[in-house]
Write an enzyme that holds these catalytic residues in place. Structure first.
Site, short mmCIF file in Angstrom:
data_model
loop_
_atom_site.label_atom_id
_atom_site.label_comp_id
_atom_site.label_asym_id
_atom_site.label_seq_id
_atom_site.Cartn_x
_atom_site.Cartn_y
_atom_site.Cartn_z
N ASP A 90 2.80 -12.56 -28.96
CA ASP A 90 2.44 -12.44 -27.42
C ASP A 90 3.24 -13.12 -26.58
O ASP A 90 3.43 -12.67 -25.43
CB ASP A 90 1.03 -12.65 -27.06
CG ASP A 90 -0.03 -12.02 -27.91
OD1 ASP A 90 0.12 -10.74 -28.00
OD2 ASP A 90 -0.81 -12.52 -28.60
N GLU A 115 -3.05 -13.94 -39.70
CA GLU A 115 -1.65 -13.81 -39.43
C GLU A 115 -0.86 -15.04 -39.87
O GLU A 115 0.05 -15.01 -40.63
CB GLU A 115 -1.05 -13.22 -38.13
CG GLU A 115 -1.59 -11.97 -37.77
CD GLU A 115 -1.49 -11.66 -36.30
OE1 GLU A 115 -1.07 -10.40 -35.93
OE2 GLU A 115 -1.74 -12.38 -35.54
#
EC number: 5.3.1.6
Length: 235
Positions: A90, A115
């Site tokens: 992000d 993740e």
């Protein structure tokens, strides 16, 4: 493919370039998000052409896409090692003079716990991004995956650390977002983050927090898609 935010063409270039790093016989971690999806699709094309790999998805989303494009899947506990992980972000610190260079904020898809598990296990972790994700200093909200019973306590501790926590709401149903692990997500706004490493340590110490979205010292490189190619930042 539809993509949320950023330049779709740049994302595709980054994802497809990272997919070229996948070698025959390797175990690959498959990230979550629109840019990582381009990498998964490119890996699927290579598998169709004879590439033999096994892959570990980091979310329901990446698992479904991998199955759709024919990538053989496995799990962390079924392999001896993960050779490469490819994942999006992000926000990425892009400042070679900063100690936080290459530090990430992840978790926009609420998959940051899995993740981080896969990315940290990989011998090499490559981030894929378009230029809109690059920044001199992290300032997006940091997602915390929290046990449902810990929501209030975790929110209070985040405020003590200078954050403003917001329970992430689902977009197409009433109530909060629920992660693949059955937990909730607190998006904590700390403003501009002066020391990601210190904040990461403090967030990890909060009881009931499964994982936070600060990825410090994990990325080996970021592949940035541009208008005419891909730029590689090595860390």
């Amino acid at each position: 493919m539809k993509t949320a935010g950023g330049d779709a063409a740049a994302k595709r270039r980054a994802g497809e370039r990272a997919a070229e790093e996948v070698e025959d016989g390797t175990v690959v971690g498959l990230g979550t998000g629109s840019t990582a999806a381009y990498a998964i699709e490119a890996i699927g094309d290579a598998v169709a052409d004879g590439l033999e790999i096994r892959a570990i998805p980091t979310s329901f989303q990446s698992r479904q896409l991998a199955l759709e494009v024919g990538i053989p899947l496995t799990t962390l506990d079924a392999v001896d090692r993960v050779d490469l992980a490819i994942d999006g972000a992000d926000q990425v610190v892009d400042d070679p003079d900063a100690t936080a260079h290459g530090t990430l904020i992840k978790g926009g898809g609420a998959a940051h716990s899995r993740e981080k598990l896969v990315d940290a296990a990989a011998d090499r972790f490559v981030v894929v991004a378009d230029p809109s994700k690059l920044t001199a200093r992290l300032d997006r909200s940091v997602p915390l995956e929290v046990l449902p019973d810990a929501r209030t306590v975790a929110a209070d501790r985040a405020r003590v650390l200078g954050g403003e926590p917001t329970l992430r709401a689902a977009e197409r149903k009433d109530g909060p977002v629920v992660t693949d692990n059955g937990n909730l997500v607190l998006d904590c706004d700390f403003g501009a983050i002066e020391s990601p490493a210190d904040l990461a340590r403090d967030l990890s110490a909060i009881p009931g927090v499964l994982e936070h979205g600060l990825f410090v010292g994990l990325a080996d490189a970021t592949y940035v898609g541009t208008d005419d190619g891909v730029e590689i930042r090595a860390y």
